[in-house]
Design a protein around this motif. Structure first.
Motif, mmCIF file in Angstrom:
data_model
loop_
_atom_site.group_PDB
_atom_site.id
_atom_site.type_symbol
_atom_site.label_atom_id
_atom_site.label_comp_id
_atom_site.label_asym_id
_atom_site.label_seq_id
_atom_site.Cartn_x
_atom_site.Cartn_y
_atom_site.Cartn_z
ATOM 1 N N VAL A 35 60.780 43.733 -14.714
ATOM 2 C CA VAL A 35 60.295 44.868 -14.187
ATOM 3 C C VAL A 35 59.117 45.362 -14.805
ATOM 4 O O VAL A 35 58.197 46.046 -14.040
ATOM 5 C CB VAL A 35 61.778 45.667 -14.176
ATOM 6 N N GLY A 39 56.434 46.000 -12.104
ATOM 7 C CA GLY A 39 56.474 47.537 -11.654
ATOM 8 C C GLY A 39 56.951 47.350 -10.268
ATOM 9 O O GLY A 39 58.072 46.517 -9.866
ATOM 10 N N PRO A 40 56.301 48.403 -9.334
ATOM 11 C CA PRO A 40 56.746 48.284 -7.753
ATOM 12 C C PRO A 40 56.869 46.791 -7.252
ATOM 13 O O PRO A 40 57.455 46.670 -6.204
ATOM 14 C CB PRO A 40 55.790 49.045 -7.350
ATOM 15 N N SER A 41 55.934 45.809 -7.606
ATOM 16 C CA SER A 41 55.929 44.748 -7.277
ATOM 17 C C SER A 41 57.341 43.964 -7.400
ATOM 18 O O SER A 41 57.357 42.886 -6.717
ATOM 19 C CB SER A 41 54.955 43.982 -7.742
ATOM 20 N N PHE A 42 58.180 44.139 -8.197
ATOM 21 C CA PHE A 42 59.443 43.765 -8.081
ATOM 22 C C PHE A 42 60.275 43.846 -6.969
ATOM 23 O O PHE A 42 61.579 43.317 -6.977
ATOM 24 C CB PHE A 42 60.028 44.324 -9.589
ATOM 25 N N GLU A 43 60.002 44.772 -6.249
ATOM 26 C CA GLU A 43 60.876 45.206 -5.032
ATOM 27 C C GLU A 43 61.370 43.838 -4.426
ATOM 28 O O GLU A 43 62.478 43.833 -3.832
ATOM 29 C CB GLU A 43 60.258 46.007 -4.009
ATOM 30 N N VAL A 46 64.685 42.715 -5.869
ATOM 31 C CA VAL A 46 65.877 43.647 -6.049
ATOM 32 C C VAL A 46 67.102 43.049 -5.472
ATOM 33 O O VAL A 46 68.184 42.949 -6.080
ATOM 34 C CB VAL A 46 65.362 45.053 -5.445
ATOM 35 N N VAL A 75 65.064 48.901 -13.711
ATOM 36 C CA VAL A 75 64.933 48.534 -12.264
ATOM 37 C C VAL A 75 64.527 49.711 -11.535
ATOM 38 O O VAL A 75 63.598 49.854 -10.637
ATOM 39 C CB VAL A 75 65.815 47.667 -11.897
ATOM 40 N N THR A 79 60.522 50.074 -10.342
ATOM 41 C CA THR A 79 60.373 49.945 -8.881
ATOM 42 C C THR A 79 60.098 51.128 -8.103
ATOM 43 O O THR A 79 59.448 51.440 -7.223
ATOM 44 C CB THR A 79 61.261 49.042 -8.245
ATOM 45 N N GLN A 80 60.975 52.183 -8.367
ATOM 46 C CA GLN A 80 61.025 53.416 -7.568
ATOM 47 C C GLN A 80 61.332 52.976 -6.146
ATOM 48 O O GLN A 80 60.859 53.829 -5.082
ATOM 49 C CB GLN A 80 59.855 54.275 -7.922
ATOM 50 N N SER A 81 61.972 52.135 -5.862
ATOM 51 C CA SER A 81 62.252 51.371 -4.464
ATOM 52 C C SER A 81 63.317 52.257 -3.832
ATOM 53 O O SER A 81 64.375 52.409 -4.396
ATOM 54 C CB SER A 81 62.322 50.133 -4.506
#
Length: 139
Positions: A35, A39-43, A46, A75, A79-81
């Protein structure tokens, strides 16, 4: 990178859920490092790992719970997803008090780090989670 991690997801999930603390801890640390790096590419990952991490938060062992909780927040912040919200909503009415608390704290962490446009788009689910957590779990 995502494809490679996805292909390793089954053994990683087994390691996360292992009853051996060293195995589980190493797998959780790997997820945290992924993570941090992605970063956000981990979405896309999830849906593979987040439910297992949340599930560990319901265990009675404080060691497992502490590690899993820390990774859950990594996470969320990494990710801020908005795709995390349905999982947090689902686990916010679990029978385990520690898991309900992690889910509620997770929503708060998401609201503190997410962009306001994401919060506005998903205000309904956030309101539902807040309403659920405001009541006692037995009701």
């Amino acid at each position: 990178m995502i494809v490679g991690v996805r292909s390793l997801s089954r053994p990683l999930i087994c390691a996360i859920n292992s009853s051996r603390s060293r195995v589980s801890g190493s797998a959780i640390d790997l997820i945290s490092a992924l993570v941090a790096g992605l970063g956000p590419s981990f979405e896309p990952l999830v849906s593979l790992f987040f439910p297992s991490l949340l599930g560990l938060c319901a265990q009675t062992s404080r060691l497992f719970t502490r590690r899993a909780k820390a990774c859950v927040f990594v996470v969320i912040r990494g990710t801020q997803s908005p795709s995390l919200l349905p999982y947090l909503a689902e686990y916010s009415h679990h029978k385990s008090a520690s898991l309900r608390l992690v889910a509620a704290e997770g929503v708060l962490a998401y609201m503190n780090c997410a962009k306001s446009i994401h919060i506005e788009r998903h205000a309904r689910i956030l309101e539902d989670i807040i309403r659920l957590t405001a009541r006692d779990a037995c009701c």
